[in-house]
Design a protein around this motif. Sequence first.
Motif, PDB file in Angstrom:
ATOM      1  N   VAL A 100       0.831  -1.207   0.000  1.00 23.68           N
ATOM      2  CA  VAL A 100       0.000   0.000   0.000  1.00 23.68           C
ATOM      3  C   VAL A 100       0.869   1.261   0.000  1.00 23.68           C
ATOM      4  CG1 VAL A 100      -1.689   1.323   1.337  1.00 23.68           C
ATOM      5  CG2 VAL A 100      -1.942  -1.162   1.121  1.00 23.68           C
ATOM      6  N   LYS A 101       1.984   1.225   0.732  1.00 22.62           N
ATOM      7  CA  LYS A 101       2.866   2.389   0.811  1.00 22.62           C
ATOM      8  C   LYS A 101       3.364   2.783  -0.574  1.00 22.62           C
ATOM      9  CE  LYS A 101       7.239   3.943   2.848  1.00 22.62           C
ATOM     10  NZ  LYS A 101       8.383   3.548   3.712  1.00 22.62           N
ATOM     11  N   GLU A 102       3.807   1.787  -1.354  1.00 21.13           N
ATOM     12  CA  GLU A 102       4.325   2.071  -2.692  1.00 21.13           C
ATOM     13  C   GLU A 102       3.222   2.556  -3.624  1.00 21.13           C
ATOM     14  OE1 GLU A 102       7.196  -0.337  -0.569  1.00 21.13           O
ATOM     15  OE2 GLU A 102       5.058  -0.610  -0.916  1.00 21.13           O
ATOM     16  N   VAL A 103       2.045   1.957  -3.496  1.00 22.60           N
ATOM     17  CA  VAL A 103       0.920   2.373  -4.336  1.00 22.60           C
ATOM     18  C   VAL A 103       0.553   3.821  -4.045  1.00 22.60           C
ATOM     19  CG1 VAL A 103      -1.543   2.037  -4.782  1.00 22.60           C
ATOM     20  CG2 VAL A 103      -0.025   0.060  -4.650  1.00 22.60           C
ATOM     21  N   ARG A 104       0.488   4.177  -2.799  1.00 22.18           N
ATOM     22  CA  ARG A 104       0.140   5.552  -2.432  1.00 22.18           C
ATOM     23  C   ARG A 104       1.198   6.539  -2.918  1.00 22.18           C
ATOM     24  NH1 ARG A 104      -2.105   4.223   3.669  1.00 22.18           N
ATOM     25  NH2 ARG A 104      -4.234   3.663   3.035  1.00 22.18           N
ATOM     26  N   ALA A 105       2.468   6.116  -2.880  1.00 20.01           N
ATOM     27  CA  ALA A 105       3.537   6.999  -3.372  1.00 20.01           C
ATOM     28  C   ALA A 105       3.364   7.273  -4.860  1.00 20.01           C
ATOM     29  CB  ALA A 105       4.901   6.367  -3.093  1.00 20.01           C
ATOM     30  N   SER A 138      -7.176   0.034  -1.622  1.00 20.07           N
ATOM     31  CA  SER A 138      -6.404   1.278  -1.652  1.00 20.07           C
ATOM     32  C   SER A 138      -6.317   1.874  -3.049  1.00 20.07           C
ATOM     33  CB  SER A 138      -4.995   1.028  -1.105  1.00 20.07           C
ATOM     34  OG  SER A 138      -4.244   0.214  -1.990  1.00 20.07           O
ATOM     35  N   LEU A 139      -6.628   1.084  -4.069  1.00 22.23           N
ATOM     36  CA  LEU A 139      -6.578   1.577  -5.445  1.00 22.23           C
ATOM     37  C   LEU A 139      -7.847   2.317  -5.855  1.00 22.23           C
ATOM     38  CD1 LEU A 139      -5.133  -1.690  -7.036  1.00 22.23           C
ATOM     39  CD2 LEU A 139      -3.872   0.461  -6.786  1.00 22.23           C
ATOM     40  N   LEU A 140      -8.934   2.061  -5.132  1.00 25.93           N
ATOM     41  CA  LEU A 140     -10.235   2.576  -5.559  1.00 25.93           C
ATOM     42  C   LEU A 140     -10.292   4.099  -5.689  1.00 25.93           C
ATOM     43  CD1 LEU A 140     -12.672   0.186  -3.653  1.00 25.93           C
ATOM     44  CD2 LEU A 140     -12.199   0.263  -6.113  1.00 25.93           C
ATOM     45  N   PRO A 141      -9.790   4.891  -4.726  1.00 23.77           N
ATOM     46  CA  PRO A 141      -9.877   6.349  -4.890  1.00 23.77           C
ATOM     47  C   PRO A 141      -9.185   6.842  -6.156  1.00 23.77           C
ATOM     48  CG  PRO A 141      -9.326   5.785  -2.625  1.00 23.77           C
ATOM     49  CD  PRO A 141      -9.223   4.521  -3.412  1.00 23.77           C
ATOM     50  N   ALA A 142      -8.023   6.263  -6.468  1.00 25.66           N
ATOM     51  CA  ALA A 142      -7.285   6.695  -7.656  1.00 25.66           C
ATOM     52  C   ALA A 142      -8.043   6.354  -8.932  1.00 25.66           C
ATOM     53  CB  ALA A 142      -5.906   6.051  -7.672  1.00 25.66           C
ATOM     54  N   VAL A 143      -8.729   5.199  -8.923  1.00 26.19           N
ATOM     55  CA  VAL A 143      -9.505   4.791 -10.095  1.00 26.19           C
ATOM     56  C   VAL A 143     -10.752   5.659 -10.238  1.00 26.19           C
ATOM     57  CG1 VAL A 143     -10.879   2.915 -11.086  1.00 26.19           C
ATOM     58  CG2 VAL A 143      -8.637   2.428 -10.071  1.00 26.19           C
ATOM     59  N   GLU A 144     -11.468   5.851  -9.133  1.00 27.71           N
ATOM     60  CA  GLU A 144     -12.707   6.614  -9.181  1.00 27.71           C
ATOM     61  C   GLU A 144     -12.473   8.073  -9.562  1.00 27.71           C
ATOM     62  OE1 GLU A 144     -14.126   5.911  -5.247  1.00 27.71           O
ATOM     63  OE2 GLU A 144     -15.349   4.182  -5.836  1.00 27.71           O
ATOM     64  N   ASN A 145     -11.360   8.655  -9.086  1.00 27.54           N
ATOM     65  CA  ASN A 145     -11.066  10.059  -9.355  1.00 27.54           C
ATOM     66  C   ASN A 145     -10.185  10.262 -10.588  1.00 27.54           C
ATOM     67  OD1 ASN A 145     -12.226  11.615  -6.911  1.00 27.54           O
ATOM     68  ND2 ASN A 145     -11.108   9.931  -5.950  1.00 27.54           N
ATOM     69  N   ARG A 146      -9.849   9.157 -11.245  1.00 31.76           N
ATOM     70  CA  ARG A 146      -9.029   9.182 -12.459  1.00 31.76           C
ATOM     71  C   ARG A 146      -7.681   9.876 -12.228  1.00 31.76           C
ATOM     72  NH1 ARG A 146     -11.857   7.738 -17.220  1.00 31.76           N
ATOM     73  NH2 ARG A 146     -14.074   7.363 -16.812  1.00 31.76           N
ATOM     74  N   TRP A 147      -7.104   9.663 -11.036  1.00 29.29           N
ATOM     75  CA  TRP A 147      -5.778  10.198 -10.771  1.00 29.29           C
ATOM     76  C   TRP A 147      -4.727   9.441 -11.578  1.00 29.29           C
ATOM     77  CZ3 TRP A 147      -6.998   9.878  -4.872  1.00 29.29           C
ATOM     78  CH2 TRP A 147      -7.834  10.956  -4.520  1.00 29.29           C
ATOM     79  N   VAL A 148      -4.994   8.174 -11.864  1.00 30.73           N
ATOM     80  CA  VAL A 148      -4.116   7.370 -12.717  1.00 30.73           C
ATOM     81  C   VAL A 148      -4.981   6.543 -13.666  1.00 30.73           C
ATOM     82  CG1 VAL A 148      -2.291   7.155 -10.980  1.00 30.73           C
ATOM     83  CG2 VAL A 148      -4.075   5.397 -11.136  1.00 30.73           C
TER      84      VAL A 148
END
Length: 452
Positions: A100-105, A138-148
Amino acid sequence: MEPDLFTAAAEDRQEKDPASSPLAVRMRPRTLDEVVGQGHLLKPGSPLRRLVGEGSGGPAGPSSVILWGPPGIGKTTLAYVVSQATNKRFVELSAITAGVKEVRAVIDGARRASGGYGKETVLFLDEIHRFSKAQQDSLLPAVENRWVTLIAATTENPYFSIISPLLSRSLLLTLQALTDEDLRGLLHRALTDERGLGGAVTLPADAEAHLLRIAGGDARRALTALEAGAGSAIAKGEAEITLETLEESVDRAAVKYDRDGDQHYDVASALIKSIRGSDVDATLHYLARMIEAGEDPRFIARRLMISASEDIGLADPTALQTAVAGAQAVALIGFPEARITLSQVAIALALAPKSNAAYLAIDAALADVRAGLAGPVPPHLRDGHYKGAEKLGHAQGYLYPHDLPGGIAAQRYAPEAVHGKQYYAPTRYGAEARYADVVERVRSRLRGDQEG
């Protein structure tokens, strides 16, 4: 996760001197049109092409893609091509080593890159099935907000290994194993393309066939072996990669085995006959030859299922269950791990007690039917569930076995033409010995013998 100084230096060196990069890296497709195989995903207007902005309307669809398929067929390559085609940063993580740490980075870096200089990010997450539920959450916010743009790869069924919220927000693409024809095209391109070997050497047919076998459907493995063989040939001053040179370079002897010729059937026949003869060591030898030659594991699994019924049968009724379970496992996992499953099944069959009684029984019955020994079904066995059946005498006088002591009724079942025929002749081997005792008692009771 931003690239470190060493990564940046390596990328700069590769850009200035492409020949320093491995062949598999140099031949990495730059566009979807250069991707080998996966024709079902690359048709005009396909979701994958729309993802990179081809067709009307530009990029569309979900910002998360899940690539499902066996190893070595281009999952990483597709992710890289998407990043190149959409001019996005490409960051790669493996679920084996990252948490999770690496994913968040990476996500934080993506947000900074997007806000700072408008550069979006493709996050390629390999082997996502190794992430726990919490890690996938932990990936869901990035997917939902299209950060990546998340491109995740898995070799396992995503419906079992990926959480529903992530799966429902993703485009699921099933990749197919590369064929020999796919790999052959890739090798020819690598031999002639200036990014590759640029025509420095040629690859004769026998060496090509050996290379395809050892590649096992893996494009990266094929290019790595080709590069090793080419390096040896050039060092020797040779204009072609001979079979001998290739064998020396990859330390793999060429197995004399033609998947479309006599050797294919000869080795398969030897495998089954070794199982039938209970020689477990010979069984493993022929199995190894088939695996090493690149035989389709599904073909091997089918032959083992046939042997479980033809050569073992009721001497060990669990043999067929083992073979079927093995075939299902092979279909799910593929090579190289499937070799272990095939070995387990082959050993179990070779060491099982043997009986061909089931095989002989059905063939004897078929022979009589084909000879015209059929005859009408006895009236008391015919269907009586319709109006008028009673007047015809159908189902009249039928004895219901469940109502009788021992559950066996002394009545005729076979047509007159084959009455008294005994097709099943059980052996006294393994579990079938019990069936041999049972069948004699049952036949005696059916005849109405008092001693039965």
